[in-house]
Structures are given as C-alpha cells and as structure tokens.
Design a protein around this motif. Structure first.
Motif, PDB file in Angstrom:
ATOM      1  N   SER A 178       0.832  -1.206   0.000  1.00  0.00           N
ATOM      2  CA  SER A 178       0.000   0.000   0.000  1.00  0.00           C
ATOM      3  C   SER A 178       0.866   1.255   0.000  1.00  0.00           C
ATOM      4  O   SER A 178       0.528   2.254  -0.645  1.00  0.00           O
ATOM      5  CB  SER A 178      -0.946   0.000   1.208  1.00  0.00           C
ATOM      6  OG  SER A 178      -0.236   0.072   2.421  1.00  0.00           O
ATOM      7  N   ILE A 179       2.001   1.217   0.704  1.00  0.00           N
ATOM      8  CA  ILE A 179       2.922   2.362   0.702  1.00  0.00           C
ATOM      9  C   ILE A 179       3.583   2.516  -0.658  1.00  0.00           C
ATOM     10  O   ILE A 179       3.683   3.625  -1.200  1.00  0.00           O
ATOM     11  CB  ILE A 179       3.987   2.199   1.805  1.00  0.00           C
ATOM     12  CG1 ILE A 179       3.329   2.270   3.190  1.00  0.00           C
ATOM     13  CG2 ILE A 179       5.071   3.269   1.683  1.00  0.00           C
ATOM     14  CD1 ILE A 179       4.272   1.971   4.339  1.00  0.00           C
ATOM     15  N   LEU A 180       4.018   1.403  -1.256  1.00  0.00           N
ATOM     16  CA  LEU A 180       4.693   1.464  -2.556  1.00  0.00           C
ATOM     17  C   LEU A 180       3.732   1.882  -3.672  1.00  0.00           C
ATOM     18  O   LEU A 180       4.144   2.498  -4.655  1.00  0.00           O
ATOM     19  CB  LEU A 180       5.331   0.117  -2.873  1.00  0.00           C
ATOM     20  CG  LEU A 180       6.473  -0.299  -1.933  1.00  0.00           C
ATOM     21  CD1 LEU A 180       7.032  -1.652  -2.335  1.00  0.00           C
ATOM     22  CD2 LEU A 180       7.577   0.750  -1.935  1.00  0.00           C
ATOM     23  N   THR A 181       2.461   1.540  -3.530  1.00  0.00           N
ATOM     24  CA  THR A 181       1.466   1.993  -4.510  1.00  0.00           C
ATOM     25  C   THR A 181       1.339   3.516  -4.473  1.00  0.00           C
ATOM     26  O   THR A 181       1.193   4.171  -5.503  1.00  0.00           O
ATOM     27  CB  THR A 181       0.100   1.338  -4.232  1.00  0.00           C
ATOM     28  OG1 THR A 181       0.245  -0.079  -4.228  1.00  0.00           O
ATOM     29  CG2 THR A 181      -0.921   1.723  -5.285  1.00  0.00           C
ATOM     30  N   THR A 182       1.394   4.088  -3.270  1.00  0.00           N
ATOM     31  CA  THR A 182       1.381   5.553  -3.134  1.00  0.00           C
ATOM     32  C   THR A 182       2.622   6.166  -3.760  1.00  0.00           C
ATOM     33  O   THR A 182       2.539   7.193  -4.432  1.00  0.00           O
ATOM     34  CB  THR A 182       1.293   5.940  -1.647  1.00  0.00           C
ATOM     35  OG1 THR A 182       0.088   5.396  -1.098  1.00  0.00           O
ATOM     36  CG2 THR A 182       1.280   7.452  -1.477  1.00  0.00           C
TER      37      THR A 182
END
Length: 484
Positions: free
Chosen positions: A173-177
C-alpha cells in the motif's frame, strides 16, 4: 546528528535528466497543497478506513466478557508486529525509491522495489513460524494472565498464520502511493474493510463464533490489500518487479531497512511500551484496566495513530522526490503545510473525542458499566495531548524521507526511551494505577519540544539552500549571457 553526509549537493549531477523526469512526475510539478491533499489525505483516509473496521470490531468485542476482551488485547499485539515490520520495509523502500526517482535513477528504484517485496516475504514468514512455535510463551510475555492466556492464544493464532500477507499488504500500500496511485491504495483498504465487516457480522451474530469472528475479521481487513501485487505485476508501472530481483543485494536491503528504522524503532518501542503497560496495569489495577487499555490501544488511540501514520507516509514521497531533485522551496513548503494541517486536524479530532468520550466508549463497553466508566476517564487522559504525538510522527518521517536516519531515530527514541517508558515505572509510585495512564501524555510534551527544535533548524537550512541555489542559477545565467 550524523546526517550531514546524506544532504544533497548542488553539483550538476542532476542536470537535464532531472528536468525531463520532473515533467513526467506530478511530484515535481503540481502545487504542494494539491499534492498534499491527494497523497497525505489518501494516506489518512486509507488508515481511517482500517480504523473504521476496528471501530466496528470493537463494538462486537464490547459485548464479550472482560476476560475475553483482556485476551483479545493481548493477542492483538501481533497486529503491532505486522505494522512494525510493514513500516520498516514499506517506509524505508518508499523513501529510498522516491529519492532514486528524484535523481532520475528509475531502473535502480524498480530493482529496490522488487528486492524489498521478496525480502519482506521471507522475513515475515520466518516471524510467523516462530510466533506459532512459541505462542504460549509470547502471550505470557505480552502480559496475559493465567485466566486470559487461553483466549489470547486462540485469538492470536490466525493472526500469526496470516502475518506474511498482512505485512506484505502494508508494504504494497505504501509502494502503490510512491507509484503515484494513492487512491488505488486507499480503495484496497476500503474493499478490505467492507468485506471484513460483513464477514465479522455473520460470524459473530449469525454463527455465534464469538471472539474468533473478531480474529477472522481482523485477518481479512489486514490481508486483502496484499492483492495490490497484481497491480505491480500486470499494471502500467515503472516499478514492475522482475524475477531477477529474487537475488537479494544486501547493501540495498540494508539501505531500505536503515531508512525505515526510525519509524520501525518507534513502533518497536511502542510494542514494548504496550507490554509494559499491560503488565503494569495488571499489577496495579487488575484485568479491568487491561481491558480499558484494549479499548484505547486497539480502537480509539489506534484510530488516531493510524491517521497520523497515514499523513506521514502520504507526505514522504513529496519530500523524498523533491529533496532528491534539489527542489528545496517545495520541500520547505511541503513540511510547513504538513505541520499546519496536522495540528489543525488533530486538535479538532482530539477535542471531539474528549467531548463525546461517553458515547464513544459506550460503543465499545456497552456490556459492562464499570468498564464504561473507567473507559471514559482513560479516553480523556490517554488522548489529551495526541496532537503532539502526530507532530512528532510527521517531523521524524520528514527526516526519514531524506535518509537522515540518525535524526529521525533520535526524535522517536528520545520520547520513548528517555521519557515515556521510565515514567511508566516512576509515576505509579505516586499515583498508583493512574500514574501508568499519565505516563504517555506527559511524555508527549518533551517529545514534541525535541522534534520542534530539529525542524526549526531545518527551516533555516532550507532557506539557506534555496537562496544558494537561486544565486548559483542567476550567476550561471549571467555567465551564459556574457559568453554570448
């Protein structure tokens, strides 16, 4: 604090490659308020959605016995481990990748992304296996009494089994951001929360599965965002992982882990603080206070913490990218805007929480009047100064986004090690069990003062770097005109 070597220079190693990359990235071109509301608010909303599920879960849990709630509070510590490891690799990789992208090193950023995913899966699987092998010993260590131990083991077992998925979900979820898809990240948590609420409602109210319905609900809510891996495999992204990344380069993984260490260390110390709190509350106040702490740690304060963490992780790609690109005016504007928004947001949030403490606690403790009365008092005391906590989190995340890890870690560690944990043992000598509750809000005061000291120095540095960059630019323009 030993981070000067990580500050970027103004040499011409950025050049035209950077200028071209900035045209392709909104992080280097769009207005800071617009970026902040897109990235940071998406991060806050994603975590608030997860917190919303926690509220619903807490409502179901509120009808269980005090002993069951105590066991759930101990077992829920496994979710803290999920957040710890997920933040270590997620925040670390996010900052490192954003800095690489800011310098135009796209392929290196992609490689770091792939290696982080493989390594995270390996580490989280190892932790899960160890957790299942030593589950009894760990639950006792986390503060379970002999009466609540069976409940804690039963509740936590599914959380251990699903640990690799839940940790991977945080990282993805962080890397998608970081890949400029904050809304996709937010929607993954929304889907997870909706599915989890329905499943838990069916299991608790229709199938009479009790606390295991809560365990299944939390597992589902924390696991579904791991499906974001499909976006990176099949979506249009410059960070698509490749099979060659299965060969881990320890130097790069070490950089990722060290960059995420400040946030990780804060959660590790919070992890131990929770263990100390559970044990000290058990010693000075008994199971009722442990159950009240479950309401705070698992639901109310947890919701505020998730929002603070979401704001920090949403701001980090803006800071990292522009710092790597040498856009110091934008960095300065981003942290200033973040501090103003964070202060306003959490002052309003904590004020509303205090005003409506009674009905809020009733939502979680409707089955026990004594727990309800204690919960109202602990809600006010424990969350009174949470705004300071949110500011501290944002400032440490700012330094983390630039790989200035000593400063970031010091800001986090000083509050926990120097103030909060010692106060847990000192204050009960004067105020008994109430002193245990006072330790957290009292520690926030010196903690935020230390963070503000560092950010004040940072603003002076950014002003100087911006002026220096402008001077060099004007000097180069004049030189070019004379040569013509």
């Amino acid at each position: 604090m030993g981070d000067k070597e990580n500050r970027p220079s103004l040499k011409k190693d950025q050049g035209e490659v950077l200028n071209n990359l900035e045209k392709d990235s909104i992080l280097g071109t769009k207005s800071i308020p617009s970026l902040y509301f897109r990235f940071a608010l998406a991060g806050i909303m994603a975590n608030l959605i997860l917190g919303f599920f926690a509220l619903i879960d807490g409502h179901f849990v509120g009808f269980f016995s005090v002993l069951e709630i105590e066991g759930i509070g101990i077992g829920f510590t496994v979710m803290v481990i999920t957040r710890m490891v997920g933040i270590l690799f997620g925040v670390g990789a996010g900052a490192v990748i954003s800095l690489r992208l800011g310098k135009g090193k796209v392929e290196e950023g992609r490689s770091i992304m792939g290696q982080t995913l493989w390594f995270t899966l390996f580490v989280s699987t190892l932790i899960a296996v160890l957790g299942l092998i030593f589950e009894k010993e760990l639950m006792l260590l986390f503060g379970a009494s002999s009466e609540s131990l069976p409940y804690a083991i039963e509740y936590s077992r599914l959380l251990w089994i699903s640990l690799p998925l839940t940790i991977l979900a945080v990282v993805l979820s962080i890397l998608t951001t970081i890949d400029e898809k904050p809304i996709l990240s937010m929607n993954s948590w929304l889907v997870a929360a909706v599915v989890a609420v329905v499943v838990e409602w069916v299991m608790v109210t229709q199938l009479d599965m009790g606390m295991m319905g809560s365990s299944w609900g939390n597992t589902i809510a924390q696991s579904i965002p791991a499906l974001l891996i499909l976006y990176f495999w099949f979506g249009k992204t410059k960070l698509k992982p490749k099979m060659k990344d299965i060969k881990i380069q320890l130097k790069k993984i070490g950089e990722v882990a060290w960059t995420g260490f400040a946030s990780f260390s804060g959660l590790v110390m919070m992890f131990f603080a929770i263990i100390f709190m559970n044990n000290l509350l058990q010693e000075h106040g008994g199971g009722l206070h442990v159950a009240a702490f479950t309401i705070q740690n698992g639901y109310i304060t947890n919701l505020l913490s998730l929002a603070a963490l979401g704001g920090m992780t949403g701001l980090q790609p803006i800071i990292s990218y522009n710092y790597g690109a040498g856009n110091f005016d934008r960095v300065k504007e981003a942290i200033k805007f973040g501090l103003i928004f964070t202060t306003i947001f959490f002052v309003i949030s904590t004020t509303m929480l205090i005003i409506f403490a009674d009905p809020i606690v009733a939502f979680f403790a409707s089955g026990d009047s004594e727990l309800h009365q204690l919960g109202v008092w602990t809600t006010i005391v424990f969350n009174l100064l949470f705004t300071f906590n949110a500011i501290n989190t944002l400032i440490s995340g700012y330094y983390e986004a630039q790989e200035r890890n000593w400063t970031a870690t010091f800001i986090v560690a000083s509050k926990m090690l120097v103030f909060m944990i010692p106060l847990m043992f000192i204050l009960p000598k004067f105020w008994g069990v109430e002193g245990v509750w006072y330790s957290a809000p009292v520690a926030e005061i010196p903690g935020v003062l230390i963070a503000l000291y560092f950010i004040r120095k940072e603003f002076k540095y950014l002003y100087g770097m911006s002026a220096n960059k402008e001077f060099k630019y004007l000097n180069e323009m004049n030189t070019n005109k004379l040569s013509l």
